[in-house]
Design a protein around this motif. Structure first.
Motif, PDB file in Angstrom:
ATOM      1  N   GLU A  10       1.212  -1.363   0.051  1.00 44.78           N
ATOM      2  CA  GLU A  10      -0.034  -0.245   0.259  1.00 44.78           C
ATOM      3  C   GLU A  10       0.593   1.160  -0.349  1.00 44.78           C
ATOM      4  O   GLU A  10       0.416   2.203  -0.631  1.00 44.78           O
ATOM      5  CB  GLU A  10      -1.075   0.153   1.034  1.00 44.78           C
ATOM      6  N   ALA A  11       2.138   0.978   1.094  1.00 52.88           N
ATOM      7  CA  ALA A  11       2.951   2.679   1.016  1.00 52.88           C
ATOM      8  C   ALA A  11       3.487   2.305  -0.048  1.00 52.88           C
ATOM      9  O   ALA A  11       3.217   3.701  -1.403  1.00 52.88           O
ATOM     10  CB  ALA A  11       3.809   2.380   1.590  1.00 52.88           C
ATOM     11  N   PHE A  12       4.394   1.807  -1.148  1.00 51.44           N
ATOM     12  CA  PHE A  12       4.855   2.248  -2.384  1.00 51.44           C
ATOM     13  C   PHE A  12       3.445   1.907  -3.677  1.00 51.44           C
ATOM     14  O   PHE A  12       3.940   2.871  -4.465  1.00 51.44           O
ATOM     15  CB  PHE A  12       5.259   0.463  -3.136  1.00 51.44           C
ATOM     16  N   ARG A  13       1.895   1.892  -3.805  1.00 49.17           N
ATOM     17  CA  ARG A  13       1.164   1.869  -4.478  1.00 49.17           C
ATOM     18  C   ARG A  13       0.471   3.336  -4.119  1.00 49.17           C
ATOM     19  O   ARG A  13       0.562   4.503  -4.539  1.00 49.17           O
ATOM     20  CB  ARG A  13      -0.088   1.223  -4.412  1.00 49.17           C
ATOM     21  N   ASP A  14       0.838   4.010  -3.324  1.00 49.14           N
ATOM     22  CA  ASP A  14       0.397   5.590  -2.768  1.00 49.14           C
ATOM     23  C   ASP A  14       1.998   6.320  -2.852  1.00 49.14           C
ATOM     24  O   ASP A  14       1.111   7.436  -3.640  1.00 49.14           O
ATOM     25  CB  ASP A  14      -0.111   5.574  -1.457  1.00 49.14           C
ATOM     26  N   GLY A  15       2.360   5.592  -3.129  1.00 49.50           N
ATOM     27  CA  GLY A  15       4.156   6.978  -3.118  1.00 49.50           C
ATOM     28  C   GLY A  15       4.708   6.659  -4.417  1.00 49.50           C
ATOM     29  O   GLY A  15       4.868   7.525  -4.926  1.00 49.50           O
ATOM     30  N   VAL A  16       4.490   5.677  -5.133  1.00 47.00           N
ATOM     31  CA  VAL A  16       5.458   5.350  -6.491  1.00 47.00           C
ATOM     32  C   VAL A  16       4.589   5.137  -7.122  1.00 47.00           C
ATOM     33  O   VAL A  16       4.368   5.881  -8.771  1.00 47.00           O
ATOM     34  CB  VAL A  16       6.623   3.946  -6.480  1.00 47.00           C
ATOM     35  N   GLY A  17       3.346   3.995  -6.727  1.00 49.02           N
ATOM     36  CA  GLY A  17       2.592   3.409  -7.682  1.00 49.02           C
ATOM     37  C   GLY A  17       3.602   2.565  -8.710  1.00 49.02           C
ATOM     38  O   GLY A  17       4.651   2.375  -8.899  1.00 49.02           O
ATOM     39  N   PHE A  18       2.244   1.226  -9.011  1.00 44.02           N
ATOM     40  CA  PHE A  18       3.215   0.269  -9.767  1.00 44.02           C
ATOM     41  C   PHE A  18       2.116  -0.103 -10.711  1.00 44.02           C
ATOM     42  O   PHE A  18       0.795  -0.522 -10.125  1.00 44.02           O
ATOM     43  CB  PHE A  18       3.615  -1.057  -8.728  1.00 44.02           C
ATOM     44  N   THR A  19       2.627  -0.883 -11.478  1.00 44.79           N
ATOM     45  CA  THR A  19       1.388  -1.633 -12.498  1.00 44.79           C
ATOM     46  C   THR A  19       1.679  -3.245 -11.824  1.00 44.79           C
ATOM     47  O   THR A  19       0.738  -3.790 -12.901  1.00 44.79           O
ATOM     48  CB  THR A  19       2.325  -1.178 -13.933  1.00 44.79           C
ATOM     49  N   GLY A  20       2.314  -3.746 -11.609  1.00 46.98           N
ATOM     50  CA  GLY A  20       2.849  -5.139 -11.140  1.00 46.98           C
ATOM     51  C   GLY A  20       2.970  -5.485 -10.548  1.00 46.98           C
ATOM     52  O   GLY A  20       4.030  -4.729  -9.322  1.00 46.98           O
ATOM     53  N   VAL A  21       3.439  -6.698  -9.709  1.00 46.65           N
ATOM     54  CA  VAL A  21       3.814  -7.562  -8.448  1.00 46.65           C
ATOM     55  C   VAL A  21       4.613  -8.263  -9.156  1.00 46.65           C
ATOM     56  O   VAL A  21       4.278  -9.078 -10.036  1.00 46.65           O
ATOM     57  CB  VAL A  21       2.350  -7.494  -7.053  1.00 46.65           C
ATOM     58  N   VAL A  22       5.761  -8.483  -8.350  1.00 46.00           N
ATOM     59  CA  VAL A  22       6.630  -9.507  -7.886  1.00 46.00           C
ATOM     60  C   VAL A  22       6.752 -10.900  -6.688  1.00 46.00           C
ATOM     61  O   VAL A  22       7.229  -9.580  -5.870  1.00 46.00           O
ATOM     62  CB  VAL A  22       8.100  -9.466  -8.931  1.00 46.00           C
ATOM     63  N   LEU A  23       6.254 -11.776  -7.072  1.00 49.59           N
ATOM     64  CA  LEU A  23       6.403 -12.501  -5.607  1.00 49.59           C
ATOM     65  C   LEU A  23       8.152 -12.856  -5.380  1.00 49.59           C
ATOM     66  O   LEU A  23       7.919 -13.658  -6.427  1.00 49.59           O
ATOM     67  CB  LEU A  23       5.118 -12.967  -5.126  1.00 49.59           C
ATOM     68  N   THR A  24       8.368 -12.769  -4.379  1.00 48.77           N
ATOM     69  CA  THR A  24       9.751 -13.576  -4.362  1.00 48.77           C
ATOM     70  C   THR A  24      10.011 -14.979  -2.894  1.00 48.77           C
ATOM     71  O   THR A  24       8.772 -14.711  -2.273  1.00 48.77           O
ATOM     72  CB  THR A  24      11.141 -13.309  -4.510  1.00 48.77           C
ATOM     73  N   LYS A  25      11.088 -15.297  -3.063  1.00 51.26           N
ATOM     74  CA  LYS A  25      11.370 -16.436  -2.029  1.00 51.26           C
ATOM     75  C   LYS A  25       9.870 -17.124  -2.122  1.00 51.26           C
ATOM     76  O   LYS A  25       9.493 -17.474  -0.881  1.00 51.26           O
ATOM     77  CB  LYS A  25      11.149 -15.667  -0.664  1.00 51.26           C
ATOM     78  N   LEU A  26       9.080 -17.359  -2.995  1.00 45.14           N
ATOM     79  CA  LEU A  26       8.005 -18.759  -2.591  1.00 45.14           C
ATOM     80  C   LEU A  26       8.027 -19.732  -2.416  1.00 45.14           C
ATOM     81  O   LEU A  26       7.795 -20.760  -1.948  1.00 45.14           O
ATOM     82  CB  LEU A  26       7.355 -18.317  -4.295  1.00 45.14           C
ATOM     83  N   ASP A  27       9.828 -19.933  -2.231  1.00 41.77           N
ATOM     84  CA  ASP A  27      10.614 -21.339  -2.009  1.00 41.77           C
ATOM     85  C   ASP A  27      10.258 -21.344  -0.044  1.00 41.77           C
ATOM     86  O   ASP A  27      10.858 -22.733   0.331  1.00 41.77           O
ATOM     87  CB  ASP A  27      11.263 -21.829  -2.455  1.00 41.77           C
ATOM     88  N   GLY A  28      10.529 -20.508   0.540  1.00 42.91           N
ATOM     89  CA  GLY A  28      10.446 -20.143   1.783  1.00 42.91           C
ATOM     90  C   GLY A  28       9.104 -21.070   2.177  1.00 42.91           C
ATOM     91  O   GLY A  28       8.143 -21.404   2.018  1.00 42.91           O
ATOM     92  N   ASP A  29       9.385 -21.196   3.884  1.00 39.93           N
ATOM     93  CA  ASP A  29       8.385 -22.133   4.197  1.00 39.93           C
ATOM     94  C   ASP A  29       7.407 -21.713   5.213  1.00 39.93           C
ATOM     95  O   ASP A  29       6.806 -21.729   6.502  1.00 39.93           O
ATOM     96  CB  ASP A  29       9.550 -22.879   5.679  1.00 39.93           C
ATOM     97  N   ALA A  30       7.718 -19.916   5.365  1.00 38.69           N
ATOM     98  CA  ALA A  30       6.541 -18.806   6.320  1.00 38.69           C
ATOM     99  C   ALA A  30       5.048 -19.195   5.415  1.00 38.69           C
ATOM    100  O   ALA A  30       5.383 -19.980   4.270  1.00 38.69           O
ATOM    101  CB  ALA A  30       7.322 -17.680   5.593  1.00 38.69           C
ATOM    102  N   ARG A  31       4.773 -18.581   6.330  1.00 33.08           N
ATOM    103  CA  ARG A  31       3.192 -18.807   5.534  1.00 33.08           C
ATOM    104  C   ARG A  31       2.567 -18.557   4.147  1.00 33.08           C
ATOM    105  O   ARG A  31       1.798 -18.477   3.383  1.00 33.08           O
ATOM    106  CB  ARG A  31       2.190 -18.340   6.778  1.00 33.08           C
TER     107      ARG A  31
END
Ligand code: GDP
Length: 306
Positions: free
Chosen positions: A244-265
């Motif tokens: 939300e902070a980046f959307r409001d401060g910079v704006g973006f057109t897309g998202v990249v999810l990283t570290k999906l190999d991790g074991d977090a939720r």
């Protein structure tokens, strides 16, 4: 990632199988279980609320299928709603009509931007493009060097700011400010017929105003075709607030999810699309350059639902 979510959803949906007809009470009980599973996986509360409401409405509604039994219908509805939360259709990268296409990366320090720059460059090369990396992270002392190393591994040149920093001597040195480097990097790409420019920008450990202003200035200066917000799926609920902070401060057109190999939720990452309204374009699931792919909402949903 998503193993425990996947397990819980799987067992909840399996419990429905034996039933010939589903009462409203059955559907409520299933919805309750799904709600708990999503919340435990860190999916943001407003996203969970909307999701559960839609599932209940559809499951109790008039959808009647000859081909599917009631349990299969619920599974189908859950799958469709999960795909919808993840963005529906696969969203492809937008390329400029007139090259070069400019892709700017933004996100917190440690989110995996630099690594992603290399992955993206390698992937673009594989698609027949001739990318150039542009090093605009002048905050972290080693960032330029790190991007060059990643670029070398990907077989892609890096346009760098400081005199001598390019090492190879093949590329000219840009100015010392990030906006200037971005601008000259794009001009250089145009002159040398690189058809895609990947601009790496500075990240901080937390969201801060100067970082936002700098990223926003770079965006204004080079008018990227895509601004990709890079988010570490391991950071839990903070992912939503950061997005939300980046959307409001910079704006973006897309998202990249990283570290999906991790074991977090990881559920917070699943909320980013719904919360920001911007699509997830790519997913990264490891440290190696090839641990990277286009994000397909339907495939991710199938993976989660098992
Ligand atoms: P930046 O500060 O945003 O540029 O982040 P980096 O690209 O330097 O990445 C920070 C750390 O995360 C590095 O140790 C990377 O190797 C690691 N990393 C990046 N992407 C992934 C990923 O998808 N999976 C895993 N396990 N590690 C990653």
């Amino acid at each position: 990632m998503f193993d425990s979510l996947s397990e819980r959803l799987g067992s909840t949906l399996r419990d429905l199988r034996g039933k010939g007809r589903l009462s409203d009470a059955d559907i409520d009980a299933t919805a309750r279980e799904i709600r708990i599973a999503l919340l435990e996986a860190d999916v943001a509360l407003p996203v969970v609320r909307g999701f559960i409401a839609r599932i209940k409405e559809r499951a109790k509604g008039t959808e009647v299928s000859q081909a599917l039994n009631p349990a299969q219908q619920v599974v189908k509805i859950v799958n469709e709603e999960l795909v919808a939360i993840l963005g529906g259709e696969t969203r492809r990268l937008h390329f400029a009509k007139e090259p070069p296409t400019v892709i700017m990366l933004a996100g917190l320090q440690g989110s995996g931007k630099t690594t992603l720059a290399g992955k993206l460059a390698r992937w673009l090369s594989g698609q027949g493009h001739t990318p150039l990396l542009v090093a605009c992270d002048l905050q972290r002392p080693n960032a330029v060097n790190q991007l060059q190393i990643v670029g070398e591994r990907a077989g892609v040149p890096t346009f760098a700011p400081h005199p001598g920093a390019t090492g190879s001597g093949e590329l000219p040195d840009g100015p010392g400010d990030p906006v200037g480097v971005a601008r000259e990097g794009v001009a250089y790409a145009r002159a040398k017929q690189h058809d895609v420019v990947v601009v790496d920008t500075a990240g901080r450990l937390g969201v801060d105003e100067e970082l936002m202003r700098q990223a926003s200035d770079i965006r204004t200066a080079v008018e990227p075709d895509e601004v990709l917000f890079v988010v570490d799926a391991m950071i839990g609920q903070d992912a939503v607030a950061t997005a939300e902070a980046f959307r409001d401060g910079v704006g973006f057109t897309g998202v990249v999810l990283t570290k999906l190999d991790g074991d977090a939720r990881g559920g917070a990452a699943l909320s980013v699309r719904e919360v920001t309204g911007e699509p997830i374009l790519f997913a990264s699931n490891g440290e190696k350059l090839e641990d990277f792919d286009v994000f397909h909402p339907d495939r991710m949903s199938s993976r989660i639902l098992g």
